[in-house]
Design an enzyme around this catalytic site. Sequence first.
Site, PDB file in Angstrom:
ATOM      1  N   THR A 160      12.794   5.612  11.400  1.00 35.92           N
ATOM      2  CA  THR A 160      13.906   4.179  11.598  1.00 35.92           C
ATOM      3  C   THR A 160      13.359   3.092  11.099  1.00 35.92           C
ATOM      4  OG1 THR A 160      14.153   5.298  13.887  1.00 35.92           O
ATOM      5  CG2 THR A 160      14.905   3.439  13.857  1.00 35.92           C
ATOM      6  N   ASN A 217      -5.678  -9.138  -8.297  1.00 33.36           N
ATOM      7  CA  ASN A 217      -5.743  -9.540  -7.040  1.00 33.36           C
ATOM      8  C   ASN A 217      -6.756 -10.459  -6.838  1.00 33.36           C
ATOM      9  OD1 ASN A 217      -6.398  -7.194  -7.137  1.00 33.36           O
ATOM     10  ND2 ASN A 217      -7.068  -7.051  -4.392  1.00 33.36           N
ATOM     11  N   CYS A 268      -9.696  -6.040   0.820  1.00 37.25           N
ATOM     12  CA  CYS A 268      -9.644  -5.052   1.550  1.00 37.25           C
ATOM     13  C   CYS A 268     -10.780  -4.860   1.831  1.00 37.25           C
ATOM     14  CB  CYS A 268      -8.891  -4.489   0.730  1.00 37.25           C
ATOM     15  SG  CYS A 268      -7.245  -4.882   0.760  1.00 37.25           S
ATOM     16  N   GLN A 287       1.032  -9.391  -6.344  1.00 39.82           N
ATOM     17  CA  GLN A 287       0.561 -11.040  -6.515  1.00 39.82           C
ATOM     18  C   GLN A 287       1.666 -11.028  -7.365  1.00 39.82           C
ATOM     19  OE1 GLN A 287      -1.948 -12.255  -4.582  1.00 39.82           O
ATOM     20  NE2 GLN A 287      -2.837 -10.420  -3.613  1.00 39.82           N
ATOM     21  N   SER A 314       5.457  -6.687  -2.057  1.00 41.74           N
ATOM     22  CA  SER A 314       4.615  -6.975  -0.716  1.00 41.74           C
ATOM     23  C   SER A 314       5.595  -7.584   0.089  1.00 41.74           C
ATOM     24  CB  SER A 314       2.703  -6.598  -0.386  1.00 41.74           C
ATOM     25  OG  SER A 314       3.080  -6.908   0.888  1.00 41.74           O
ATOM     26  N   HIS A 319       4.157  -9.612   2.895  1.00 34.53           N
ATOM     27  CA  HIS A 319       3.307 -10.812   3.681  1.00 34.53           C
ATOM     28  C   HIS A 319       2.721 -11.708   2.462  1.00 34.53           C
ATOM     29  CE1 HIS A 319      -0.749  -8.675   3.518  1.00 34.53           C
ATOM     30  NE2 HIS A 319       0.036  -7.784   3.519  1.00 34.53           N
ATOM     31  N   THR A 357       0.793  -1.023   0.120  1.00 32.79           N
ATOM     32  CA  THR A 357      -0.065  -0.001  -0.273  1.00 32.79           C
ATOM     33  C   THR A 357       0.780   1.580   0.076  1.00 32.79           C
ATOM     34  OG1 THR A 357      -2.214  -1.022   0.805  1.00 32.79           O
ATOM     35  CG2 THR A 357      -1.602   1.017   1.304  1.00 32.79           C
TER      36      THR A 357
HETATM   37  C1  PLP Z   1      -2.657  -6.308  -5.992  1.00 36.27           C
HETATM   38  C2  PLP Z   1      -2.029  -5.638  -4.623  1.00 36.27           C
HETATM   39  N1  PLP Z   1      -1.584  -4.528  -4.217  1.00 36.27           N
HETATM   40  C3  PLP Z   1      -1.214  -4.116  -2.903  1.00 36.27           C
HETATM   41  C4  PLP Z   1      -1.776  -4.729  -1.878  1.00 36.27           C
HETATM   42  C5  PLP Z   1      -1.521  -3.941  -0.940  1.00 36.27           C
HETATM   43  O1  PLP Z   1      -0.416  -4.493  -0.445  1.00 36.27           O
HETATM   44  P1  PLP Z   1      -0.298  -4.714   1.406  1.00 36.27           P
HETATM   45  O2  PLP Z   1      -1.153  -5.340   2.082  1.00 36.27           O
HETATM   46  O3  PLP Z   1       1.282  -4.709   1.699  1.00 36.27           O
HETATM   47  O4  PLP Z   1      -0.354  -2.698   1.611  1.00 36.27           O
HETATM   48  C6  PLP Z   1      -2.623  -5.785  -2.386  1.00 36.27           C
HETATM   49  C7  PLP Z   1      -2.975  -6.659  -1.398  1.00 36.27           C
HETATM   50  O5  PLP Z   1      -3.431  -7.450  -0.449  1.00 36.27           O
HETATM   51  C8  PLP Z   1      -2.913  -6.501  -3.104  1.00 36.27           C
HETATM   52  O6  PLP Z   1      -3.288  -7.361  -4.195  1.00 36.27           O
END
Ligand code: PLP
Length: 383
Positions: free
Chosen positions: A236, A149, A323, A178, A198, A200, A70
């Site tokens: 930091t 996603n 989300c 993704q 990302s 996670h 994000t």
């Molecule tokens: C295509 C895509 N972009 C951005 C994000 C956002 O990533 P984060 O959860 O690390 O903020 C996601 C999360 O689901 C995603 O699927």
Amino acid sequence: MIYFDNSATTKPDPEVLETFLKVNQYYYANPSSIHSFGGKVEKLLQQARAQFSKLLNVKENEIFFTSGGTESNNTAIKGTAFHHQKRGKHIITTSIEHPSIIESCEQLKDFGFEITYLNVDEKGVLNINELEKSIREDTILVSIMQVNNEVGSIQPINQIGQLLKNYPKILFHVDHVQGYGKVDLDLNNDGIDLCTISAHKIHGLKGTGLLYIREGIQLSPLITGGEQERKLRSGTENTSGIVAFAKALRLEKERSIKGILQIKEILKLLRDELSSIEEISIHTPQKYAAPHILNFSVKHYKGEVIVHALEEMDIYVSTTSACSSKKNIPSRTLLAMGRTEEMANSSIRVSLAFENTMEEAIIFIQSLKKVISNLEKVMRRSV
Ligand SMILES: Cc1ncc(COP(=O)(O)O)c(C=O)c1O
């Protein structure tokens, strides 16, 4: 438990967790501190950056650590907009991006920017001619996700990158959140200027991510302060998270070739079995789709009803993206793909990781059939 919600987040790898804990426990000094303890931590950070550079085949000074997808997406969009606004105030993206792109663009409208949201076809793929037609004198940025996603459709990133080479003043950002480990992306040859990853989503930890910024490109910082990350992202550094992220990236890459073959087989079984169920419509296209996502609707039932019924059997899937799933609004991606509102309200997303197995897929199919049959019995009784 069967966990088929890996596009929402993945289970942290035990090795990644171990690294995170170790760095937190023994290397907790601030890398900006001038004493030798701080110096050791700074060195760890440099080593992690060197690892990212090798794994992604980019220069060390092209990697900027952030708090996740994000933040990287917000920085790519708003950082470009604020820095390059004298050159123009027009941005091109698609109608099926992650909310961190769409909402960043919407926010920029308050600052006089104009946004073109490209449509996608029934497969969830944009039209490159439409993209070219939408380019204007004042276009400064094109931002396109590699893998959607919700449905897993893949955009023609290389083609877009080649097209944009004819427009050297336009920056090209790719949301690769993704796709990493599942769908190839070449940061050197796909014409990409900015790219989001990302941690996670690849068994790293929440709250860590990166933005690749091609050498020489300037962006305005969104977070100012102590001038970390070469003034682009103050605060930091999350050293333990970043070192753990480097490990997650390496492990995902190492597991990728075998893992993709395995999940392709699993997804094929799921697709074949689910498409033989009368009530089910599959939304993920056969071609131009990632190997780990399958999106489908069960006729007459809202996605959340199926999700909760499966959860009773210790099986975890999603409705739309994590989300959007609590907002109770139809899937924006499915509507853009021309699906009806009923279908867009009833979608289910299964998303796999390399650790998932064929046995889990077989249990999932049996369980889903049971859920549908039980729901039908209830419906018949109530008519
Ligand atoms: C295509 C895509 N972009 C951005 C994000 C956002 O990533 P984060 O959860 O690390 O903020 C996601 C999360 O689901 C995603 O699927």
